[in-house]
Scaffold this motif. Structure first.
Motif, mmCIF file in Angstrom:
data_model
loop_
_atom_site.group_PDB
_atom_site.id
_atom_site.type_symbol
_atom_site.label_atom_id
_atom_site.label_comp_id
_atom_site.label_asym_id
_atom_site.label_seq_id
_atom_site.Cartn_x
_atom_site.Cartn_y
_atom_site.Cartn_z
ATOM 1 N N ARG A 176 37.314 43.547 43.778
ATOM 2 C CA ARG A 176 38.421 44.303 42.624
ATOM 3 C C ARG A 176 38.160 43.703 41.188
ATOM 4 N N THR A 183 35.234 45.932 40.098
ATOM 5 C CA THR A 183 35.497 47.468 40.049
ATOM 6 C C THR A 183 36.778 47.560 39.069
ATOM 7 N N HIS A 184 37.479 46.701 38.950
ATOM 8 C CA HIS A 184 38.806 46.935 37.993
ATOM 9 C C HIS A 184 38.578 46.317 36.678
ATOM 10 N N LYS A 198 44.225 45.893 41.243
ATOM 11 C CA LYS A 198 43.982 47.536 41.291
ATOM 12 C C LYS A 198 44.665 48.090 40.056
#
Length: 344
Positions: free
Chosen positions: A47, A50-51, A247
């Motif tokens: 994460r 990704t984020h 997230k």
């Protein structure tokens, strides 16, 4: 209670449900060598990538706090030289840890009203230490300043204390090799967890040229992290909440913080009793606002705010008696600030 203290600060919305989910999942009863924990650790790494645009070859590790990391670095690189670049109390405290550990070190102190540039720096060291957001005075190093450090010291490891920055600012990860932060500020999480992120260059140096005589050495942290494990039983609840919080990180949130801080600087520039400590916009952090005021007014203000269930930060270090500090973190909303400004 509405908390504007610059760490621990306001928790992110929905954390109660996340804690309930953590309990229901059973992860809090799992040991840190279990497959379930390793999956959670790997999820945090994924994460961040990704984020938060973390390069895949930069690796995430867990510590108890940013303050602990100062000592970990000093102990792990005991035979290397350190250059500390700072303009506030937390940068100075980091330097003092190196000094007390007997590390060969140099201090480079710059003025809070000036942007630091490394082009004219004539010192050299193996480890370059700096603070991205200086929570004691509200300054920060711009991306240009950090890039200049990276360029000037291309043969050194650059270490950045990014507390009051990570999860509140965009960062160019390649500008440093060692990033670390406590989570009780911009992440909006409970205290008791720190994140340590290492570049491939840092990991190589740690594996081949660092000391391993202390329990929580960087070498042991890296060895365990390679299989998504830790040197000791970590704050598993904090790690679970961090995975959930990651997230929600969006670049638009960083822009909102910057715009809101700009409004706050304009607002307090016209205030009869409170004035910004920092005038030059290029050094003003988007996440911590420091305001000048006299001691008598500070006492009256805090009393009024307490009556309204609002907490702000006192001054810190040399600014302790004549400033207050206000966090502008992602968990704070515009409605929160409307309530604050209605009292101030």
């Amino acid at each position: 209670m509405l908390n504007f203290y610059p760490g621990p600060s306001k928790l992110f919305p929905g954390i109660e449900l996340c804690i309930q989910d953590a309990i229901a999942s059973g992860i809090l009863s799992m040991n840190h060598r279990s497959a379930e924990f390793m999956q959670l650790y790997a999820l945090v790494q994924e994460r961040f990538e990704t984020h938060y645009n973390l390069p895949k070859d930069y690796k995430v590790h867990f510590i108890s706090s940013a303050t602990e990391c100062w000592t970990i670095l000093a102990q792990s690189f005991a035979h290397r030289s350190f250059l500390h670049i700072y303009n506030g109390s937390f940068g100075k405290k980091w330097m003092e840890v190196s000094r007390q550990s007997g590390i060969e070190h140099i201090s480079r102190v710059f003025d809070i009203h000036n942007t630091y540039t490394a082009e004219t720096e004539n010192a050299a060291a193996d480890i370059i230490c700096t603070t991205l957001v200086e929570t004691s005075n509200g300054t920060f190093l711009s991306s240009d300043a950090l890039t200049s450090i990276r360029k000037k010291f291309s043969g050194s490891l650059v270490a950045v204390d990014a507390t009051s920055a990570l999860a509140g600012l965009s960062v160019n990860w390649e500008d440093a090799d060692i990033w670390f932060a406590s989570v009780q500020k911009c992440f909006g999480l409970p205290s008791g967890l720190g994140v340590l992120i290492l570049s491939p260059q840092a990991i190589k140096q740690i594996e081949t040229n660092s000391s391993d005589i202390h329990f929580n050495s960087l070498k042991r942290i890296v060895e365990n992290g390679a299989t998504f494990q830790t040197t000791h039983t970590p704050n598993i609840l904090g790690i679970y909440l961090l995975a959930e919080r990651l997230k929600e990180i969006k670049p638009i949130d960083f822009l909102i913080l910057k715009e809101r801080m700009s409004y706050l600087y304009t607002h307090f520039s016209n205030h009869p009793s409170l004035q910004p400590l920092l005038i030059e916009s290029s050094v003003q952090s988007p996440t911590v606002l420091t305001l000048k005021c006299d001691e008598e007014y500070t006492g009256q203000l805090k009393k009024s705010l307490k009556a309204q269930q609002i907490i702000i930060g006192s001054g810190y270090g040399v600014w302790k008696e004549n400033t207050i500090r206000i966090a502008n973190f992602p968990a704070h909303t515009n409605a929160d600030f409307e309530k604050l400004l209605a009292v101030i």
